[in-house]
Motif scaffolding. Sequence first.
Motif, PDB file in Angstrom:
ATOM      1  N   PHE A 536      -1.626  24.775 -17.759  1.00  0.00           N
ATOM      2  CA  PHE A 536      -1.467  24.477 -19.177  1.00  0.00           C
ATOM      3  C   PHE A 536      -0.124  24.959 -19.705  1.00  0.00           C
ATOM      4  CE2 PHE A 536      -2.284  24.802 -23.728  1.00  0.00           C
ATOM      5  CZ  PHE A 536      -3.008  23.650 -23.988  1.00  0.00           C
ATOM      6  N   VAL A 537       0.329  26.125 -19.200  1.00  0.00           N
ATOM      7  CA  VAL A 537       1.593  26.690 -19.703  1.00  0.00           C
ATOM      8  C   VAL A 537       2.738  26.489 -18.714  1.00  0.00           C
ATOM      9  CG1 VAL A 537       0.440  28.410 -21.134  1.00  0.00           C
ATOM     10  CG2 VAL A 537       1.014  28.968 -18.770  1.00  0.00           C
ATOM     11  N   GLY A 538       2.485  25.749 -17.629  1.00  0.00           N
ATOM     12  CA  GLY A 538       3.560  25.419 -16.698  1.00  0.00           C
ATOM     13  C   GLY A 538       3.979  26.546 -15.779  1.00  0.00           C
ATOM     14  N   MET A 539       3.068  27.491 -15.471  1.00  0.00           N
ATOM     15  CA  MET A 539       3.391  28.578 -14.543  1.00  0.00           C
ATOM     16  C   MET A 539       2.986  28.169 -13.120  1.00  0.00           C
ATOM     17  SD  MET A 539       2.328  31.988 -16.735  1.00  0.00           S
ATOM     18  CE  MET A 539       2.909  33.077 -15.440  1.00  0.00           C
ATOM     19  N   GLU A 540       3.732  28.687 -12.122  1.00  0.00           N
ATOM     20  CA  GLU A 540       3.509  28.298 -10.737  1.00  0.00           C
ATOM     21  C   GLU A 540       2.225  28.917 -10.179  1.00  0.00           C
ATOM     22  OE1 GLU A 540       6.779  29.037  -8.139  1.00  0.00           O
ATOM     23  OE2 GLU A 540       8.292  28.352  -9.580  1.00  0.00           O
ATOM     24  N   TYR A 541       1.546  28.144  -9.345  1.00  0.00           N
ATOM     25  CA  TYR A 541       0.405  28.679  -8.601  1.00  0.00           C
ATOM     26  C   TYR A 541       0.240  27.867  -7.327  1.00  0.00           C
ATOM     27  CZ  TYR A 541      -2.483  24.709 -10.142  1.00  0.00           C
ATOM     28  OH  TYR A 541      -2.991  23.456 -10.357  1.00  0.00           O
ATOM     29  N   THR A 542      -0.413  28.470  -6.320  1.00  0.00           N
ATOM     30  CA  THR A 542      -0.692  27.799  -5.054  1.00  0.00           C
ATOM     31  C   THR A 542      -2.153  28.024  -4.703  1.00  0.00           C
ATOM     32  OG1 THR A 542       1.568  28.218  -4.271  1.00  0.00           O
ATOM     33  CG2 THR A 542      -0.069  27.598  -2.614  1.00  0.00           C
ATOM     34  N   LEU A 543      -2.868  26.939  -4.477  1.00  0.00           N
ATOM     35  CA  LEU A 543      -4.274  27.033  -4.117  1.00  0.00           C
ATOM     36  C   LEU A 543      -4.395  27.229  -2.606  1.00  0.00           C
ATOM     37  CD1 LEU A 543      -7.132  26.862  -5.349  1.00  0.00           C
ATOM     38  CD2 LEU A 543      -7.109  24.413  -4.785  1.00  0.00           C
ATOM     39  N   ASN A 544      -5.246  28.183  -2.200  1.00  0.00           N
ATOM     40  CA  ASN A 544      -5.446  28.499  -0.777  1.00  0.00           C
ATOM     41  C   ASN A 544      -4.100  28.662  -0.066  1.00  0.00           C
ATOM     42  OD1 ASN A 544      -8.225  28.281  -1.191  1.00  0.00           O
ATOM     43  ND2 ASN A 544      -8.253  26.115  -0.614  1.00  0.00           N
ATOM     44  N   PRO A 545      -3.292  29.608  -0.455  1.00  0.00           N
ATOM     45  CA  PRO A 545      -1.937  29.769   0.087  1.00  0.00           C
ATOM     46  C   PRO A 545      -1.960  30.151   1.576  1.00  0.00           C
ATOM     47  CG  PRO A 545      -2.547  31.697  -1.179  1.00  0.00           C
ATOM     48  CD  PRO A 545      -3.643  30.704  -1.392  1.00  0.00           C
ATOM     49  N   TYR A 546      -0.827  29.935   2.227  1.00  0.00           N
ATOM     50  CA  TYR A 546      -0.725  30.323   3.636  1.00  0.00           C
ATOM     51  C   TYR A 546       0.624  30.983   3.890  1.00  0.00           C
ATOM     52  CZ  TYR A 546       2.227  26.185   4.396  1.00  0.00           C
ATOM     53  OH  TYR A 546       3.234  25.264   4.349  1.00  0.00           O
ATOM     54  N   TRP A 547       0.653  31.768   4.971  1.00  0.00           N
ATOM     55  CA  TRP A 547       1.860  32.471   5.382  1.00  0.00           C
ATOM     56  C   TRP A 547       1.995  32.369   6.896  1.00  0.00           C
ATOM     57  CZ3 TRP A 547      -1.830  34.143   2.058  1.00  0.00           C
ATOM     58  CH2 TRP A 547      -1.458  34.420   0.743  1.00  0.00           C
ATOM     59  N   ILE A 560      -1.601  31.989   8.550  1.00  0.00           N
ATOM     60  CA  ILE A 560      -2.712  32.698   7.917  1.00  0.00           C
ATOM     61  C   ILE A 560      -2.934  32.114   6.539  1.00  0.00           C
ATOM     62  CG2 ILE A 560      -3.587  34.942   7.151  1.00  0.00           C
ATOM     63  CD1 ILE A 560      -0.596  34.937   9.413  1.00  0.00           C
ATOM     64  N   SER A 561      -4.125  31.598   6.283  1.00  0.00           N
ATOM     65  CA  SER A 561      -4.452  31.032   4.974  1.00  0.00           C
ATOM     66  C   SER A 561      -5.650  31.783   4.404  1.00  0.00           C
ATOM     67  CB  SER A 561      -4.782  29.544   5.088  1.00  0.00           C
ATOM     68  OG  SER A 561      -5.155  29.011   3.827  1.00  0.00           O
ATOM     69  N   VAL A 562      -5.587  32.099   3.123  1.00  0.00           N
ATOM     70  CA  VAL A 562      -6.663  32.837   2.459  1.00  0.00           C
ATOM     71  C   VAL A 562      -7.215  31.988   1.324  1.00  0.00           C
ATOM     72  CG1 VAL A 562      -7.273  34.927   1.175  1.00  0.00           C
ATOM     73  CG2 VAL A 562      -5.594  35.051   3.027  1.00  0.00           C
ATOM     74  N   ALA A 563      -8.538  31.830   1.277  1.00  0.00           N
ATOM     75  CA  ALA A 563      -9.173  31.073   0.200  1.00  0.00           C
ATOM     76  C   ALA A 563      -9.002  31.834  -1.110  1.00  0.00           C
ATOM     77  CB  ALA A 563     -10.657  30.862   0.513  1.00  0.00           C
ATOM     78  N   GLY A 564      -8.280  31.242  -2.038  1.00  0.00           N
ATOM     79  CA  GLY A 564      -8.007  31.883  -3.314  1.00  0.00           C
ATOM     80  C   GLY A 564      -6.870  31.161  -4.004  1.00  0.00           C
ATOM     81  N   ILE A 565      -6.197  31.842  -4.892  1.00  0.00           N
ATOM     82  CA  ILE A 565      -5.091  31.226  -5.616  1.00  0.00           C
ATOM     83  C   ILE A 565      -3.973  32.249  -5.768  1.00  0.00           C
ATOM     84  CG2 ILE A 565      -6.127  31.790  -7.865  1.00  0.00           C
ATOM     85  CD1 ILE A 565      -4.879  29.141  -8.911  1.00  0.00           C
ATOM     86  N   LEU A 566      -2.746  31.831  -5.442  1.00  0.00           N
ATOM     87  CA  LEU A 566      -1.568  32.679  -5.521  1.00  0.00           C
ATOM     88  C   LEU A 566      -0.789  32.314  -6.771  1.00  0.00           C
ATOM     89  CD1 LEU A 566       0.160  34.833  -3.965  1.00  0.00           C
ATOM     90  CD2 LEU A 566       1.433  32.895  -3.017  1.00  0.00           C
ATOM     91  N   THR A 571       7.522  37.986 -14.187  1.00  0.00           N
ATOM     92  CA  THR A 571       8.551  38.885 -13.653  1.00  0.00           C
ATOM     93  C   THR A 571       8.869  38.569 -12.192  1.00  0.00           C
ATOM     94  OG1 THR A 571       6.861  40.513 -13.027  1.00  0.00           O
ATOM     95  CG2 THR A 571       7.862  40.735 -15.219  1.00  0.00           C
ATOM     96  N   GLY A 572       8.259  37.511 -11.651  1.00  0.00           N
ATOM     97  CA  GLY A 572       8.529  37.109 -10.276  1.00  0.00           C
ATOM     98  C   GLY A 572       7.601  37.722  -9.244  1.00  0.00           C
ATOM     99  N   GLN A 573       6.686  38.599  -9.655  1.00  0.00           N
ATOM    100  CA  GLN A 573       5.752  39.211  -8.706  1.00  0.00           C
ATOM    101  C   GLN A 573       4.672  38.206  -8.300  1.00  0.00           C
ATOM    102  OE1 GLN A 573       3.024  42.339 -10.100  1.00  0.00           O
ATOM    103  NE2 GLN A 573       3.688  43.592  -8.365  1.00  0.00           N
ATOM    104  N   GLN A 574       4.262  38.254  -7.033  1.00  0.00           N
ATOM    105  CA  GLN A 574       3.232  37.347  -6.542  1.00  0.00           C
ATOM    106  C   GLN A 574       1.886  38.076  -6.474  1.00  0.00           C
ATOM    107  OE1 GLN A 574       4.561  34.204  -3.552  1.00  0.00           O
ATOM    108  NE2 GLN A 574       5.806  35.944  -2.919  1.00  0.00           N
ATOM    109  N   ARG A 575       0.868  37.411  -7.010  1.00  0.00           N
ATOM    110  CA  ARG A 575      -0.482  37.994  -7.029  1.00  0.00           C
ATOM    111  C   ARG A 575      -1.456  37.007  -6.424  1.00  0.00           C
ATOM    112  NH1 ARG A 575      -1.621  42.451 -10.196  1.00  0.00           N
ATOM    113  NH2 ARG A 575       0.087  43.270 -11.463  1.00  0.00           N
ATOM    114  N   LEU A 576      -2.302  37.526  -5.538  1.00  0.00           N
ATOM    115  CA  LEU A 576      -3.323  36.705  -4.895  1.00  0.00           C
ATOM    116  C   LEU A 576      -4.684  37.071  -5.477  1.00  0.00           C
ATOM    117  CD1 LEU A 576      -4.290  34.721  -2.687  1.00  0.00           C
ATOM    118  CD2 LEU A 576      -4.485  36.709  -1.160  1.00  0.00           C
TER     119      LEU A 576
END
Length: 619
Positions: A536-547, A560-566, A571-576
């Motif tokens: 809604f506010v145009g912020m980035e997110y990734t569904l079921n992210p992988y590394w 490695i993929s984790v069921a969740g949302i990144l 401030t640029g910090q990534q939260r899972l």
Amino acid sequence: MIFPNSFHPRLIRTLFFLFPILAILLGAVVVNGAMLYKNYVVRYDRGWDILCDPYRVEAGDWVLKIFRQKGEIAHEDFREFLGIFERLNPHVKDIDRIRPGQVVDIPIKKLAPGNLPGQDTGIVSIPFVMISSTKETIEKHSTEYTVQKGDTVSTLISKRFGGKYGDNLYNQGVKLFLAANPHIKDINRIYAGQKVHMPDPSIREKNWYESLFDEDGNIVDEKAPSESQGEETTASRPAPAAPPARQWTETDSEPRNPLEASAMKTAAAIGGRLIRKGTLFLPTRQGEDFELDLSQYPMIDMENGSKIILTSKDRIMDVDLSEIGSFREDVQFVKVPEDGSYTEVMEAVLSSASGKGTPDRLAFEEQGVSIQVSAKWISSKPASDGSSIRHTCITPIGSVAQQTHGAIVRYLDQNDILIKDILTGGEQPTQPEYAAPQRIQVDRIDGSDQKTFVASFSRIMGFTYSPNISISFPYAGIQVQALSNLLSFGSGNEILIDFGDLYGDAIKAIRQTGLQILQIDADAGPVDIIKQLMGFVGMEYTLNPYWYGAKRPSEYNTTISVAGILVKTQTGQQRLFTTLDIPEPIRVFLTDQGIRQARIQGNATLNVNDKKQVAETDI
């Protein structure tokens, strides 16, 4: 009883199995207690540190007697215990035929990294709390006996306590006898009808038994361990450094030529051994054996029984390689340059093995964590105990920086996948380090209902959330008052969150005032809510992210993929955000990637598949 913060209750429970004491007196206060220490070793097995009790087999021992105090692993799964025992003690070919003098490591407990102080040194020292005197303890483990005519102390010790005259067990029995009978000054002078205390043989089975004696074999003149008190802490005293990891070498002799030197490194890297002498007999269609001189054609003998013959020629003894290769399915001929370098030999061996139908990818899923492993060469074979299939994944890499992350290596090893990243520059293979941080920060979010979840999510993200604020808007010619929920993202960006309290034209009227309003569906779960908010506010997110598990191209890497949302914060910090209880090695890996983790608790669910399996895939 108070335990240090770093000790988990499960660890204390383990100590019940570690030492078969009568009870742990919770809440007891130890006054004027002394300490005796028992050393345990830490061995590595399939992704776990294993706490082991080193034991020297004595005459009269049998397997069940040795395993009687076998610890938590055997208590939970005795078959797994036997498998670990066999892997940690390869010198014991038959556990039913142990012999006096053999030293074995008895597996006690699986440890997470940093579980015990000093664990990384390979030796931990666990203290015993002592509240009674040595004399009282020995008397407690003695029985009264009336001396008969013809008795001598030496015969009584041999018959009732054990051991032969002059050996260590006999000498210990004499020391215990004298400690239990201080009134006897000369063991050669006892008389019929005299009352004496004979040491009970059962005392030898106590974990603290050896601690009763000093280095000279004399009784320790200190406090002795009490059976009513177990190990109150697991603090360790300084322990000597563990010996370096043992490296396999085929022979102490030097390689005779560059090809042998490269072959030796290749064999060690892929888990085989190089054989450079003897004769290999291969059956032919004509019925006569083809005799191959291994001093001219070195052979890599693999763990699974297959054999790789190295040669720089197209023909051997006037026979084409293709024809010789058909003599036995488990024997493979690999052509390499005459003075082949380590890189050339390794590439030739891996390429040849990869071309024989071996899979190049594995995949499994466990509680929402999906793993895909791609390697240059994958070898699969049953585990030694037959309970599972073990996969060895080998990939050449150009530098240490391209190695798979140590936490991922450990996690995969726990799931029967062994990662071997081989340095092509000729260096010895190295095991990436895995050191769990003292504390991994995992935020907790209340997901019991939508409103509570939005409030918790906003707090962690640094948003300002104000529930049940009063709003006013024109509707049908009048000014209407209503309650709603205001979410501020900062920088003047604000929206109203509606959980189904507003209807129809009211929403349209509110929007005409310039306020943005986001309606949350009644059946939306936590992840759906985050998607709606961020989108809604145009912020980035990734569904079921992988590394990727290593810093190298994806062709031969671990995903490695984790069921969740990144979500990336302002401030640029990534939260899972996830509902999963992520395994510790994966948490360590994510933390090293700069990912802060938040676990959604309550009624929230991601509907992940809990089934775990390893499969070959052609993805």
